[in-house]
Design an enzyme around this catalytic site. Structure first.
Site, PDB file in Angstrom:
ATOM      1  N   HIS A 192       0.845  -1.201   0.000  1.00  0.00           N
ATOM      2  CA  HIS A 192       0.000   0.000   0.000  1.00  0.00           C
ATOM      3  C   HIS A 192       0.880   1.250   0.000  1.00  0.00           C
ATOM      4  O   HIS A 192       0.708   2.172   0.790  1.00  0.00           O
ATOM      5  CB  HIS A 192      -0.975  -0.021   1.186  1.00  0.00           C
ATOM      6  CG  HIS A 192      -2.032  -1.082   1.044  1.00  0.00           C
ATOM      7  ND1 HIS A 192      -3.262  -0.838   0.484  1.00  0.00           N
ATOM      8  CD2 HIS A 192      -2.012  -2.400   1.340  1.00  0.00           C
ATOM      9  CE1 HIS A 192      -3.970  -1.946   0.451  1.00  0.00           C
ATOM     10  NE2 HIS A 192      -3.233  -2.925   0.961  1.00  0.00           N
TER      11      HIS A 192
ATOM     12  N   TYR B 271       4.377  -4.246  10.574  1.00  0.00           N
ATOM     13  CA  TYR B 271       4.264  -2.834  10.222  1.00  0.00           C
ATOM     14  C   TYR B 271       5.439  -2.011  10.760  1.00  0.00           C
ATOM     15  O   TYR B 271       6.020  -1.209  10.020  1.00  0.00           O
ATOM     16  CB  TYR B 271       2.929  -2.266  10.709  1.00  0.00           C
ATOM     17  CG  TYR B 271       1.724  -2.699   9.894  1.00  0.00           C
ATOM     18  CD1 TYR B 271       1.576  -4.011   9.447  1.00  0.00           C
ATOM     19  CD2 TYR B 271       0.703  -1.808   9.588  1.00  0.00           C
ATOM     20  CE1 TYR B 271       0.470  -4.412   8.720  1.00  0.00           C
ATOM     21  CE2 TYR B 271      -0.411  -2.200   8.855  1.00  0.00           C
ATOM     22  CZ  TYR B 271      -0.512  -3.505   8.423  1.00  0.00           C
ATOM     23  OH  TYR B 271      -1.606  -3.908   7.690  1.00  0.00           O
TER      24      TYR B 271
END
Length: 332
Positions: free
Chosen positions: A54, A321
């Site tokens: 993303h 992340y």
């Protein structure tokens, strides 16, 4: 019949136009989260300063106002009646790790929300425009990515990716799912990947997955309309939209029933499941943050008291992340 691997993967935002070299087997000493980040880099290539997945997105700001029914679900602070709306920061994104991917490409989109709670703490949501996930576990997601890397256009048939899809129906469904082009990031529905446990003030508990629905319903472009759009039409449109007035979306919880798999994100629950309205997100401001190199970090496992992770994959995602974040800003 599957489309060609290259065309299919590009359409879904899974790979860049040049296939990456197949990666070596993951090092035994690395965590599954780090192996997954390595595998994402193997698929998309290294793009310093941007996310491994993303990569392209836009930051917007707004507020969250809880619905009266939200407190029946959880004692979490943002689900209680407020004197004023909760500030939120949102990142909409295109799927894949290619920072210059055109918004006109068919792919899953992402939506991440950070709530600024009254006590100064934060809690996050991370959602996808696809209802489900290609893998049941972190290890399976890593293997999905490694299979893509090992399947260049000239690889012997069946490729590693084709074999993987043949053995994993959820991954095949994800790859073959249609991805209609939305009119706007704000006219797209989004779905929580993982399940959470919710506890209200009386101690009652339920399990559920988040959904975000655009007020006014989802709106998609026709082929004729899409042909007229530029490569950044979604990024540009959301800024223009909020200058005209707030863009509103409804946060709901899809409630699990006995027998529903709460620890397998690859299995979507039936649409007949009960939903509870949790509140309204109003997007009021587009920021000047870069489309690729913002410094926001959204964590799937950043929950408030009254909400707990119910799916083991949340821990893998929440570990991956920060690894990706650290690599983005690591000094050469």
């Amino acid at each position: 019949m599957l489309k060609s691997l290259a065309a299919l993967s590009l359409a879904l935002g899974l790979v860049s136009p040049t296939f990456a070299v197949a990666q070596a087997p993951p090092a035994a000493q690395k965590s599954v989260a780090e192996q997954a980040v390595d595998a994402l880099t193997g698929v998309y290539g290294a793009h310093p300063g941007v996310r491994v997945n993303h990569a392209k997105g836009v930051i917007v700001e707004g507020t969250f106002t809880p619905s009266p029914s939200a407190a029946s679900v959880s004692k979490a602070a943002h689900f209680q009646k407020q004197k004023s709306p909760i500030p939120v920061t949102i990142r909409f994104s295109d799927g894949g790790g290619v920072p210059n991917v055109p918004d006109t490409a068919a792919m899953p989109r992402g939506m991440a929300v950070k709530f600024a709670l009254p006590d100064g703490t934060k809690t996050d949501l991370v959602l996808l425009s696809y209802n489900g996930f290609p893998a049941a576990t972190g290890e399976e997601f890593r293997d999905f990515l490694l299979a893509i890397s090992a399947s260049s256009p000239d690889a012997p048939k069946p490729t590693a990716f084709e074999k993987f899809l043949g053995a994993h129906p959820a991954a095949k469904a994800f790859v073959e799912a249609p991805n209609p082009q939305p009119e706007s990031f704000a006219s797209q529905a989004y779905f929580g990947i993982n399940a959470f446990k919710f506890t209200n003030a009386a101690g009652a508990t339920i399990f559920g997955r988040y959904q975000v629905r655009p007020v006014g319903g989802a709106k998609v472009l026709t082929k004729e309309q899409l042909a007229k759009m530029g490569p950044d039409y979604l990024v540009d449109e959301i800024g223009e939209r909020v200058r005209r007035g707030p863009a509103k979306l409804t946060l709901v919880l899809q409630v699990a029933e006995p027998g529903d798999k709460i620890d397998d994100p690859s299995i979507a629950w039936p649409d007949t499941r009960k939903t509870v309205e949790l509140g309204t997100i109003a997007i009021t401001k587009a920021t000047t943050e870069s489309h690729t190199s913002d410094k926001m970090l959204f964590l799937p496992g950043a929950v408030a008291p009254g909400i707990e992770a119910a799916d083991p994959m949340i821990a893998v995602r929440s570990a991956a992340y920060p690894i990706s974040f650290a690599r983005r800003f690591k000094q050469p």
